[in-house]
Write a protein that holds these residues in place. Structure first.
Motif, PDB file in Angstrom:
ATOM      1  N   ASP A  66      -5.482   3.145  -3.934  1.00 12.36           N
ATOM      2  CA  ASP A  66      -6.535   2.683  -3.034  1.00 12.36           C
ATOM      3  C   ASP A  66      -6.483   3.323  -1.650  1.00 12.36           C
ATOM      4  O   ASP A  66      -7.307   3.003  -0.785  1.00 12.36           O
ATOM      5  N   LYS A  67      -5.547   4.229  -1.428  1.00 10.05           N
ATOM      6  CA  LYS A  67      -5.603   5.102  -0.250  1.00 10.05           C
ATOM      7  C   LYS A  67      -6.473   6.336  -0.527  1.00 10.05           C
ATOM      8  O   LYS A  67      -6.596   7.217   0.326  1.00 10.05           O
ATOM      9  N   GLY A  68      -7.050   6.382  -1.734  1.00  7.88           N
ATOM     10  CA  GLY A  68      -7.939   7.498  -2.076  1.00  7.88           C
ATOM     11  C   GLY A  68      -7.216   8.739  -2.554  1.00  7.88           C
ATOM     12  O   GLY A  68      -7.793   9.833  -2.559  1.00  7.88           O
ATOM     13  N   ASN A  98       4.384  -1.766  -4.868  1.00  7.58           N
ATOM     14  CA  ASN A  98       2.943  -2.004  -4.836  1.00  7.58           C
ATOM     15  C   ASN A  98       2.337  -1.636  -6.188  1.00  7.58           C
ATOM     16  O   ASN A  98       2.535  -0.523  -6.664  1.00  7.58           O
ATOM     17  N   PRO A  99       1.593  -2.541  -6.807  1.00 10.75           N
ATOM     18  CA  PRO A  99       1.005  -2.224  -8.117  1.00 10.75           C
ATOM     19  C   PRO A  99      -0.002  -1.080  -8.082  1.00 10.75           C
ATOM     20  O   PRO A  99      -0.319  -0.504  -9.121  1.00 10.75           O
ATOM     21  N   ALA A 100      -0.508  -0.747  -6.904  1.00 14.24           N
ATOM     22  CA  ALA A 100      -1.464   0.357  -6.773  1.00 14.24           C
ATOM     23  C   ALA A 100      -0.777   1.698  -6.556  1.00 14.24           C
ATOM     24  O   ALA A 100      -1.441   2.706  -6.318  1.00 14.24           O
ATOM     25  N   SER A 101       0.544   1.730  -6.643  1.00 10.06           N
ATOM     26  CA  SER A 101       1.297   2.951  -6.380  1.00 10.06           C
ATOM     27  C   SER A 101       1.012   4.012  -7.439  1.00 10.06           C
ATOM     28  O   SER A 101       0.919   3.728  -8.632  1.00 10.06           O
ATOM     29  N   VAL A 102       0.877   5.262  -6.992  1.00  9.27           N
ATOM     30  CA  VAL A 102       0.750   6.394  -7.910  1.00  9.27           C
ATOM     31  C   VAL A 102       2.147   6.725  -8.431  1.00  9.27           C
ATOM     32  O   VAL A 102       3.094   6.850  -7.643  1.00  9.27           O
ATOM     33  N   TYR A 141      -8.669   1.098   0.973  1.00  9.35           N
ATOM     34  CA  TYR A 141      -7.666   0.063   1.228  1.00  9.35           C
ATOM     35  C   TYR A 141      -8.130  -0.782   2.425  1.00  9.35           C
ATOM     36  O   TYR A 141      -8.926  -0.315   3.232  1.00  9.35           O
ATOM     37  N   GLY A 142      -7.617  -2.003   2.534  1.00 14.31           N
ATOM     38  CA  GLY A 142      -7.988  -2.855   3.664  1.00 14.31           C
ATOM     39  C   GLY A 142      -7.256  -2.443   4.927  1.00 14.31           C
ATOM     40  O   GLY A 142      -6.231  -3.032   5.283  1.00 14.31           O
TER      41      GLY A 142
END
Length: 235
Positions: A66-68, A98-102, A141-142
Motif C-alpha cells: 500500500d506504499k505503491g 505488517n501483512p501488507a509487506s512485500v 497508505y494512510g
C-alpha cells in the motif's frame, strides 16, 4: 466516541484532509491545529545539481504494497517497454510484522527481472537524494505527511506521488511535481516519463520543491509551531 473525546481539548493533525474529517464528525474547527509533520533539517538536506548519467528514480519507503511499490515496479516495466532507459531503485526494507509487506522473494524476483534495483535500508538519505533525479511515492497508505517526501523536497528534487491525504500536502500538481491517481501504474509511468525526458522541467520543479520546504517544512519552523501549541495548551 472520537467526537466526544476530541471536543474538550486541542487536536493536532498533520494534513488538511484529517482536519476536514474531524470537522465533519463534529470536532470544533477552533480546536484543531495543523503542524506539517516533524520538519526537516534544511542544512542536512539541501539542493544539489543533478548527477550526470542515467536518470535515477527512487522510491524511499518501507516496502509495503500500500506504499505503491507494485505500481512503481509496473510503471518501470511500462517505461522499459517504451524503450526509455532509466534506473529505478527501491530504498527500504520489508516490514515483516505488517501483512501488507512485500516478500523478500518477490523483491528478489523483480531484481532478477532487471526492472528495479533494491538498495535495502539506506542510512544516508541526503546522499541518496543527491544521487537521484526523481523521487516517487505512489502511496495509497494512510499517510500523515510522508517524511521521505519532505526530505526529497528539501533536497530540491521533483516528486511524483499520489493525489492522497498527506502526499498532496507536499506536491502541488504541475509546480514541484505531479499528483497521479492511486493504484494507477499507467498514469504513474506517464508522469515519470515527462520528468525523465525533460531536464529543464526537472530543474524547475526541483527548485520549487526546495522553496516549499524552506517555507513550510523546516525543522525550526515546525519546532516553533509545536512550542506555541504547548504554550497555548498550558495557558
Amino acid at each position: 466516541m472520537l467526537r466526544f473525546v476530541l471536543t474538550s481539548g486541542t487536536v493536532l493533525v498533520q494534513n488538511q484532509d484529517d482536519a476536514a474529517f474531524l470537522t465533519q464528525i463534529g470536532v470544533p474547527r477552533a480546536n484543531i491545529r495543523r503542524i506539517a509533520g516533524a520538519g526537516v533539517d534544511l542544512t542536512l538536506f539541501h539542493a544539489s545539481p543533478e548527477k550526470t548519467g542515467l536518470i535515477t528514480v527512487v522510491l524511499p519507503a518501507r516496502l509495503l504494497w500500500d506504499k505503491g511499490v507494485g505500481e512503481f515496479v509496473e510503471a518501470a516495466r511500462i517505461i522499459r517497454k517504451q524503450g526509455i532507459n532509466a534506473h529505478f531503485a527501491l530504498a527500504g526494507e520489508s516490514d515483516h510484522a505488517n501483512p501488507a509487506s512485500v516478500s523478500p522473494k518477490t523483491i528478489a524476483e523483480w531484481v532478477l527481472e532487471g526492472v528495479v534495483d533494491h538498495l535495502g535500508w539506506v542510512e544516508n538519505m541526503p546522499s541518496l537524494f543527491a544521487q537521484s533525479h526523481i523521487v516517487c511515492l505512489p502511496s495509497y497508505y494512510g499517510e500523515g505527511i510522508p517524511k521521505s517526501l519532505i526530505e526529497a523536497a528539501a533536497s530540491g528534487r521533483p516528486i511524483v506521488t499520489t493525489d492522497m491525504p498527506g502526499c498532496r500536502e507536499i506536491v502541488r500538481h504541475n509546480e514541484n511535481g505531479f499528483l497521479v491517481p492511486p493504484r494507477n501504474a499507467k498514469a504513474l509511468a506517464k508522469a515519470l516519463v515527462r520528468l525523465i525526458e525533460d531536464p529543464v522541467l526537472r530543474q524547475q520543479m526541483g527548485a520549487q520543491s526546495r522553496i516549499r520546504a524552506e517555507k513550510e517544512y523546516g525543522v525550526e519552523t515546525v519546532n516553533r509551531q509545536t512550542l506555541a501549541l504547548y504554550e497555548e495548551a498550558l495557558s
